[in-house]
Structure formats: structure tokens, C-alpha cells
Design an enzyme around this catalytic site. Structure first.
Site, PDB file in Angstrom:
ATOM      1  N   LYS A  39      -9.459   0.138  -6.415  1.00  0.00           N
ATOM      2  CA  LYS A  39      -9.267  -1.307  -6.859  1.00  0.00           C
ATOM      3  C   LYS A  39     -10.450  -1.428  -7.982  1.00  0.00           C
ATOM      4  O   LYS A  39     -10.127  -2.211  -8.895  1.00  0.00           O
ATOM      5  CB  LYS A  39      -9.261  -2.407  -5.768  1.00  0.00           C
ATOM      6  CG  LYS A  39      -8.041  -2.206  -5.096  1.00  0.00           C
ATOM      7  CD  LYS A  39      -7.935  -3.572  -4.132  1.00  0.00           C
ATOM      8  CE  LYS A  39      -6.473  -3.462  -3.652  1.00  0.00           C
ATOM      9  NZ  LYS A  39      -6.012  -4.783  -2.829  1.00  0.00           N
ATOM     10  N   LYS A  46       1.625   5.607  -4.149  1.00  0.00           N
ATOM     11  CA  LYS A  46       1.787   4.711  -3.005  1.00  0.00           C
ATOM     12  C   LYS A  46       2.819   3.776  -3.592  1.00  0.00           C
ATOM     13  O   LYS A  46       2.323   3.136  -4.632  1.00  0.00           O
ATOM     14  CB  LYS A  46       0.709   4.211  -2.442  1.00  0.00           C
ATOM     15  CG  LYS A  46       0.843   3.347  -1.081  1.00  0.00           C
ATOM     16  CD  LYS A  46      -0.481   2.586  -0.703  1.00  0.00           C
ATOM     17  CE  LYS A  46      -0.710   1.504  -1.368  1.00  0.00           C
ATOM     18  NZ  LYS A  46      -1.755   0.501  -0.374  1.00  0.00           N
ATOM     19  N   LYS A  65       3.142  -3.415  -4.353  1.00  0.00           N
ATOM     20  CA  LYS A  65       3.550  -4.579  -5.107  1.00  0.00           C
ATOM     21  C   LYS A  65       2.775  -4.799  -6.231  1.00  0.00           C
ATOM     22  O   LYS A  65       3.228  -5.575  -7.033  1.00  0.00           O
ATOM     23  CB  LYS A  65       3.720  -5.765  -3.889  1.00  0.00           C
ATOM     24  CG  LYS A  65       2.227  -5.979  -3.206  1.00  0.00           C
ATOM     25  CD  LYS A  65       2.368  -6.931  -1.936  1.00  0.00           C
ATOM     26  CE  LYS A  65       1.092  -6.576  -1.160  1.00  0.00           C
ATOM     27  NZ  LYS A  65       1.240  -6.693   0.217  1.00  0.00           N
TER      28      LYS A  65
HETATM   29  P1  TYM Z   1      -1.575  -4.704   2.965  1.00  0.00           P
HETATM   30  O1  TYM Z   1      -1.198  -6.119   2.907  1.00  0.00           O
HETATM   31  O2  TYM Z   1      -1.906  -3.790   1.698  1.00  0.00           O
HETATM   32  O3  TYM Z   1      -0.435  -3.825   3.681  1.00  0.00           O
HETATM   33  C1  TYM Z   1       0.353  -4.278   4.756  1.00  0.00           C
HETATM   34  C2  TYM Z   1       0.569  -3.098   5.742  1.00  0.00           C
HETATM   35  O4  TYM Z   1       1.561  -2.431   4.843  1.00  0.00           O
HETATM   36  C3  TYM Z   1       1.125  -0.935   4.988  1.00  0.00           C
HETATM   37  N1  TYM Z   1       1.508  -0.364   3.550  1.00  0.00           N
HETATM   38  C4  TYM Z   1       2.208   0.915   3.409  1.00  0.00           C
HETATM   39  N2  TYM Z   1       2.790   1.576   4.356  1.00  0.00           N
HETATM   40  C5  TYM Z   1       3.330   2.666   4.114  1.00  0.00           C
HETATM   41  N3  TYM Z   1       3.768   2.962   2.820  1.00  0.00           N
HETATM   42  C6  TYM Z   1       3.156   2.024   1.838  1.00  0.00           C
HETATM   43  N4  TYM Z   1       3.630   2.399   0.361  1.00  0.00           N
HETATM   44  C7  TYM Z   1       2.605   1.067   2.116  1.00  0.00           C
HETATM   45  N5  TYM Z   1       1.924  -0.084   1.414  1.00  0.00           N
HETATM   46  C8  TYM Z   1       1.132  -0.655   2.262  1.00  0.00           C
HETATM   47  C9  TYM Z   1      -0.509  -0.925   5.130  1.00  0.00           C
HETATM   48  O5  TYM Z   1      -0.887   0.235   5.735  1.00  0.00           O
HETATM   49  C10 TYM Z   1      -0.619  -2.208   5.991  1.00  0.00           C
HETATM   50  O6  TYM Z   1      -0.595  -1.693   7.360  1.00  0.00           O
HETATM   51  N6  TYM Z   1      -6.119  -4.679   4.627  1.00  0.00           N
HETATM   52  C11 TYM Z   1      -4.885  -4.650   4.914  1.00  0.00           C
HETATM   53  C12 TYM Z   1      -4.580  -6.091   5.725  1.00  0.00           C
HETATM   54  C13 TYM Z   1      -5.205  -6.544   7.050  1.00  0.00           C
HETATM   55  C14 TYM Z   1      -5.260  -5.890   8.038  1.00  0.00           C
HETATM   56  C15 TYM Z   1      -6.320  -6.363   8.665  1.00  0.00           C
HETATM   57  C16 TYM Z   1      -4.543  -5.004   8.713  1.00  0.00           C
HETATM   58  C17 TYM Z   1      -6.425  -7.359   6.599  1.00  0.00           C
HETATM   59  N7  TYM Z   1      -6.919  -7.563   8.021  1.00  0.00           N
HETATM   60  C18 TYM Z   1      -6.596  -6.149  10.072  1.00  0.00           C
HETATM   61  C19 TYM Z   1      -4.864  -4.228  10.017  1.00  0.00           C
HETATM   62  C20 TYM Z   1      -5.883  -5.286  10.645  1.00  0.00           C
HETATM   63  C21 TYM Z   1      -4.011  -4.541   3.606  1.00  0.00           C
HETATM   64  O7  TYM Z   1      -4.637  -5.054   2.558  1.00  0.00           O
HETATM   65  O8  TYM Z   1      -2.496  -4.417   3.762  1.00  0.00           O
END
Ligand code: TYM
Length: 336
Positions: free
Chosen positions: A120, A202, A205
Site C-alpha cells: 500500500k 488478488k 475493490k
Molecule cells: P478486507 O476488508 O480487505 O477484506 C475482508 C475479508 O475479505 C478477505 N478477502 C479475500 N479473500 C479471498 N480473496 C480475495 N481476493 C480477497 N480480498 C479480501 C480478506 O482476507 C478479509 O478476511 N484488515 C482486514 C479487516 C480487519 C480484520 C480485523 C479482519 C480489521 N480488523 C480483525 C479480521 C480480524 C482487511 O483489510 O480485510
């Protein structure tokens, strides 16, 4: 047995999602599908991680709308705010408060190794802020406050989860038992859904090319069109293989949605071309997502109920969070 006792005996689950734009098929297959399933067996806490979203630039009006729409979408997916806890992260101040205690027990070197930070900060060189750097500590606080046994996430969050575990172990060793050490819960199929336009990346969005990702709220025609345009290799055999990343990604998606194994899928499309397969994947995804979109349209209209639900969710979450936070404060030596 009272409901309270039942929930005390169940293992706990926690996970969060950022409200940074439209949620994608990657979010759904990598994480959200498991959240829905886990509700039957576990005591679950799920949050919209809005504080995390401002580590990159956000337009205030858009952010507000996205937080509400993400919360509504979680309900539309079938998360049950009565039986479980579904809330908005920024409504529970213990997240940022605990993250300070944890920051003082986290090394600069550990944070510097996080691949998401590296990616990022390379992508937004004009805004390499301290929040982006210490983001995994806030994520550790999100998790540790609720003492979960399992954290359902996609593969890209594994490194952040490992650091949360390291921080928890270190804190417990230094101050005494406060935190449960959580286990990642990553799906066998769909843990890493790739871009439809560049299968080495990956699905995300934030990808500028809208054909690279499918939004959970895309309509049927859009979904099918995006799959028809998905990048594949030049031969036409539907087979999982390292040198066929595009078609392998589509097989993974089809398998995660239909529950069919890779062998079953390869057999089903033996002798058929990519065109037919891509259409089948598009239709299967569209069928799965259609009822979610329909429920979402209803839920988002009723702002009053939505507000009641997220306020109640935050109260429930805060009760748990406050207990853990004060325990940690006491152990560190603060006067309470
Ligand atoms: P975030 O918001 O980017 O994504 C949410 C969840 O979706 C999964 N994900 C994917 N899985 C498979 N293929 C993909 N292309 C893909 N893109 C996203 C992510 O692995 C995630 O599980 N830091 C986290 C949010 C967060 C969090 C937490 C998660 C904040 N606090 C505490 C677990 C526990 C994030 O940015 O996910």
C-alpha cells in the site's frame, strides 16, 4: 439451559471487514461465506472496520455511505444481529485504546515486514501515514478484545493474524494471562480469489479496472459479462494447472460457489470450450448473489431499523471489549 449459558459454552469467532468501496466476490468467498456458516456453531462477533478505512484517503460523505451500506450488506448476507454481535468498529472506543497498549508492546521491525504495508505504501507514495504503518496493531486490538478462538479471513490476512498472535503471546508473558491466542480460519477453496483481468493479482475493490472484480451487489448481466471477459490462456482445456492461472481461478470460483470438486468440474467441461465454462461460472455466481442483492435493497431502505441494529450491536460489543480492556490496563499497572 439459559441462552446466556449456551453462549458461554460455545467457542468464539471474531472478524471484521473494511467499508472501503463495494465488497467483492473475493471478500465473499474468502471470508463472508464462512462468517455466515460459523453462526450455527459459534458465538460470533463481526464488525465493519471503519477506522481501518482511513489509512488511505477517503471522501467523508462517501465513507459514511459506505459504512452504512457495508453494515446493511452484512445483514443481507444473513448475519444475525440478535443471536450474535454485528457492530461498527468506531462506535467502540476500546479498539483504539487497546491498540495503544499493544503498540507499546510491538516492535518497529515487526511492522516494517508486513507485506500489505509495503504494497500500500508503494501504491500511495504520497500518503504513507503512521496509521497505515501501525494498522496491524489496531487489527490485533480488534481481535484480542473479544477473546476469539477463531478468526475467519482470506489468505491475505494471515500475516496480520500471525502478528496479532505474537503480540498476544508477548503481552501475556509479560503481564499475565489477558488474551486468548486466536487461530486463523481460512477456507480450503476461495481463500485467494484473483483478479479476472490479471490472475497474478488478488481480486480487489480498489482495482481501477472494474472488469477485474465482481461486486456482491453487481446485477446479473454485469456479473455474466465480467466472467465472459475474464482473461484466460490460449488453449481451451478446462483444467487446473499452474501455467493456466486464469482458468484455475475460474475453476476455484466455480468450486467455491457450487461445492463441486476440481475433478468433477474438469469432467463436467471435458471437450467443451472456455466460452461455455465462463458462462457457467458467471451464471452460478449470479444465482448465488441474486438473493443477497434483493435483501440488501430492502434493508438499506429502512435507515431507522438499521440504526437501531448497529447501536444495539455496539452496546453488546462494548460490554465485552471494556472488560478485556480494563483487565489489560490493570495488568500494565494503571490506576483504575
Ligand atoms: P478486507 O476488508 O480487505 O477484506 C475482508 C475479508 O475479505 C478477505 N478477502 C479475500 N479473500 C479471498 N480473496 C480475495 N481476493 C480477497 N480480498 C479480501 C480478506 O482476507 C478479509 O478476511 N484488515 C482486514 C479487516 C480487519 C480484520 C480485523 C479482519 C480489521 N480488523 C480483525 C479480521 C480480524 C482487511 O483489510 O480485510
Amino acid at each position: 439451559m439459559s441462552e446466556q449459558n449456551i453462549s458461554e459454552n460455545k467457542k468464539r469467532v471474531l472478524s471484521c471487514i473494511q467499508p472501503s468501496g463495494m465488497l467483492t466476490l473475493g471478500n465473499y468467498l474468502g471470508a463472508l461465506k464462512n462468517w455466515i456458516k460459523m453462526q450455527d456453531e459459534f458465538d460470533c462477533t463481526f464488525a465493519v472496520a471503519d477506522l481501518h478505512a482511513i489509512t488511505v484517503k477517503q471522501d467523508p460523505a462517501k465513507l459514511k455511505q459506505q459504512i452504512l451500506s457495508t453494515y446493511a450488506l452484512l445483514l443481507a448476507l444473513g448475519l444475525d444481529p440478535e443471536k450474535h454481535t454485528v457492530f461498527i468498529q468506531s462506535h467502540v472506543p476500546e479498539h483504539t485504546a487497546l491498540s495503544w497498549l499493544l503498540s507499546c508492546n510491538t516492535q518497529f521491525g515487526e511492522m516494517s515486514r508486513m507485506t500489505q504495508f509495503k504494497d500500500k505504501s508503494a501504491k500511495h507514495p504520497e500518503n504513507v501515514n503512521v496509521g497505515l504503518f501501525s494498522y496491524p496493531v489496531l487489527m490485533a486490538a480488534d481481535i484480542l478484545l473479544y477473546k476469539p478462538d477463531f478468526v475467519p479471513v482470506g489468505a491475505d490476512q494471515k500475516q496480520h493474524l500471525e502478528i496479532a498472535r505474537d503480540i498476544a503471546v508477548r503481552f501475556n508473558n509479560k503481564y499475565g494471562d489477558v488474551f486468548t491466542i486466536p487461530e486463523p480460519y481460512i477456507p480450503k477453496t476461495g481463500a485467494r480469489v484473483m483478479s479476472l483481468q490479471d490472475p497474478s493479482k488478488k481480486m480487489s475493490k480498489s482495482d481501477e479496472n472494474p472488469n477485474a472484480w465482481v461486486a456482491i451487489l453487481d446485477d446479473r448481466d454485469t456479473i455474466i459479462r465480467k466472467f465472459k471477459r475474464a482473461v484466460t490462456d490460449s488453449d481451451s482445456v478446462v483444467k487446473m494447472s499452474e501455467d493456466k492461472p486464469g482458468i484455475s481461478n475460474l475453476i476455484t470460483i466455480y468450486s467455491a460457489v457450487t461445492g463441486k470438486t476440481v475433478a468433477e468440474i474438469e469432467k463436467e467441461f471435458e471437450g467443451k470450450g472456455y466460452g461455455e465454462f465462463k458462462l457457467a461460472v458467471g451464471e452460478a455466481v449470479a444465482d448465488e448473489l441474486a438473493p443477497i442483492k434483493e435483501r440488501y435493497e430492502e434493508i438499506i431502505k429502512d435507515k431507522k431499523t438499521l440504526e437501531e441494529l448497529y447501536r444495539e450491536g455496539s452496546l453488546k460489543a462494548e460490554k465485552v471489549a471494556r472488560k478485556t480492556y480494563f483487565k489489560a490496563m490493570k495488568k500494565v499497572g494503571f490506576v483504575l
